[in-house]
Design a protein around this motif. Structure first.
Motif, short mmCIF file in Angstrom:
data_model
loop_
_atom_site.label_atom_id
_atom_site.label_comp_id
_atom_site.label_asym_id
_atom_site.label_seq_id
_atom_site.Cartn_x
_atom_site.Cartn_y
_atom_site.Cartn_z
N GLY A 172 -4.37 2.95 -1.58
CA GLY A 172 -3.97 4.36 -1.79
C GLY A 172 -3.21 4.59 -3.00
O GLY A 172 -2.98 5.76 -3.46
N TYR A 173 -3.05 3.74 -3.87
CA TYR A 173 -2.43 3.96 -5.32
C TYR A 173 -3.25 4.12 -6.39
O TYR A 173 -4.32 3.74 -6.34
CB TYR A 173 -1.48 2.64 -5.43
N ASP A 174 -2.82 4.77 -7.45
CA ASP A 174 -3.50 5.14 -8.60
C ASP A 174 -2.93 4.57 -9.67
O ASP A 174 -1.95 3.74 -9.66
CB ASP A 174 -3.69 6.71 -8.98
N THR B 134 -3.12 -2.93 -2.43
CA THR B 134 -2.60 -1.76 -3.14
C THR B 134 -2.98 -0.51 -2.48
O THR B 134 -3.13 0.50 -3.50
CB THR B 134 -2.53 -2.07 -4.55
N PHE C 204 1.03 4.02 -10.28
CA PHE C 204 1.78 3.01 -9.68
C PHE C 204 1.65 1.82 -10.44
O PHE C 204 2.87 1.02 -10.70
CB PHE C 204 0.85 2.91 -8.42
N ASN D 124 14.04 4.23 1.01
CA ASN D 124 12.80 3.81 1.29
C ASN D 124 12.75 3.19 2.71
O ASN D 124 11.65 3.52 3.60
CB ASN D 124 12.53 2.82 0.50
N ALA E 277 0.83 -1.21 -0.11
CA ALA E 277 -0.03 0.00 0.01
C ALA E 277 0.90 1.38 0.03
O ALA E 277 2.09 1.32 0.10
CB ALA E 277 -0.91 -0.05 1.28
N LYS E 278 0.06 2.47 -0.16
CA LYS E 278 0.94 3.67 -0.17
C LYS E 278 1.28 4.04 1.31
O LYS E 278 0.08 4.27 2.21
CB LYS E 278 0.08 4.84 -0.90
N TRP E 279 2.29 4.02 1.75
CA TRP E 279 2.64 4.05 3.38
C TRP E 279 2.38 5.40 3.88
O TRP E 279 2.90 6.33 3.54
CB TRP E 279 4.19 3.56 3.44
N GLU E 280 1.43 5.44 4.62
CA GLU E 280 0.77 6.83 5.22
C GLU E 280 -0.07 6.43 6.24
O GLU E 280 -0.69 5.36 6.54
CB GLU E 280 0.12 7.70 4.11
#
Length: 323
Positions: free
Chosen positions: A251-253, A249, A256, A51, A17-20
């Protein structure tokens, strides 16, 4: 959230996932004890170190939700303290470059799972989308060094020949951290009944994914289809060496997916996944308790549910990591 889910060790074998903060909050909502979190795919050594530094800062900044996992004791502690343990993982050994010494360096940084190849060929072997020449000589050395330091070998996106040779080469259990059976749907990323049996017979481990392009009903699938796929794998491999690895995945668009599916050669694309829509009932990480509920609905015993949710992952991680 059911009592079984709440009291179980719950380990997701693969999240990219988008790490946030929003994702970490969803991990807690979903009751995740730990997850193998991707911090490298196409990046080389230096960018991967960056990263990892970013992820460690996120863990510090979100210390109310997260903790870094270096051992299975850390996973147990994350359960005790009601946090999610972050296991640092790679989906490609590209970051090792051509230097065996980098493997222990990454172990020192906390990396505990590394997939040998991502879809295509690298210095170690071949991915699942190319003609597979098998494990290279360097690849054998990489596996032996990963065994020595205690990093788990992942073969999810790896070709059949390279996977078989890696399974035979490794002295420690290896895994498909996130795969589906080709017996339910033919796809280059899915594993045949023979491949699933081979890894299980050699002490390996299978994390079943729910990535929609690989599921029998694709974007029409529900969480019950996911349980059906896990059940299919258990019927081949047995319930002691199977877990789950969603491949969220979140949070990604589209950008990505364009990046993740690139191929060697400028502007070449390996595949087009089309619409990526997770199964109804488990669209987000926060809905993970619905997976447990679906297992209960399918009539699974409590012991089988606990094994698949995380006890099996915990045991095999201890075998590989040594603690």
């Amino acid at each position: 959230m059911s009592g079984i889910h709440e009291s179980s060790i719950v380990i997701d074998g693969l999240i990219i996932a988008k790490w946030e903060r929003a994702v970490f909050e969803d991990m807690r909502k979903g009751g995740l004890t730990a997850a193998n979190c991707t911090v490298s795919v196409w990046e080389g050594f230096q960018d991967t170190v960056a990263n990892i530094a970013d992820m460690k800062k996120l863990i510090r900044d979100n210390a109310d939700l997260l903790t870094l996992v270096r051992s299975t004791d850390d996973i147990r502690e994350s359960k005790h303290s009601n946090k999610t343990g972050i296991i640092l993982g790679f989906q490609n050994a590209h970051a090792f470059e051509d230097n065996l010494g980098y493997i222990e360096a990454f172990w020192d940084m906390g990396v505990r799972v590394v997939q040998l190849c991502y879809n295509t060929q690298n210095l170690i072997g071949t991915g699942c989308y190319e003609r597979d020449g098998g494990l290279s000589g360097f690849g054998r050395e990489v596996i032996n060094e990963m065994n020595r330091v205690g990093i788990m070998v992942d073969l999810s996106h790896v070709g059949g020949n390279t996977s078989m040779e890696a399974i035979l080469e490794s002295k420690k259990p290896v895994c498909y951290s996130h795969c589906l059976p080709s017996g339910l749907k033919e796809h280059p990323r899915n594993k045949s009944d023979e491949e699933l049996k081979f890894i299980a017979d050699h002490g390996g481990f299978i994390g079943v994914t729910m990535f929609p392009p690989f599921l029998k009903r694709g974007i029409e699938a529900t969480v019950d289809d996911y349980v059906e796929a896990i059940d299919y794998v258990i019927n081949i491999a047995g319930e002691d060496c199977v877990g789950f690895g969603t491949d969220f995945t979140q949070g990604y668009d589209k950008g990505f997916f364009d990046w993740i599916t690139h191929d060697k050669g400028r502007h070449r694309r390996l595949t087009n996944f089309g619409t990526v829509l997770n199964p109804l009932g488990i669209r987000t990480i926060g809905e993970t308790p619905n997976l447990t509920a679906a297992m209960e609905k399918a009539g699974w015993s409590e012991s089988r549910i606990r094994k698949v949710l995380g006890d099996n992952w915990l045991r095999v991680f201890k075998d590989v990591w040594g603690s």
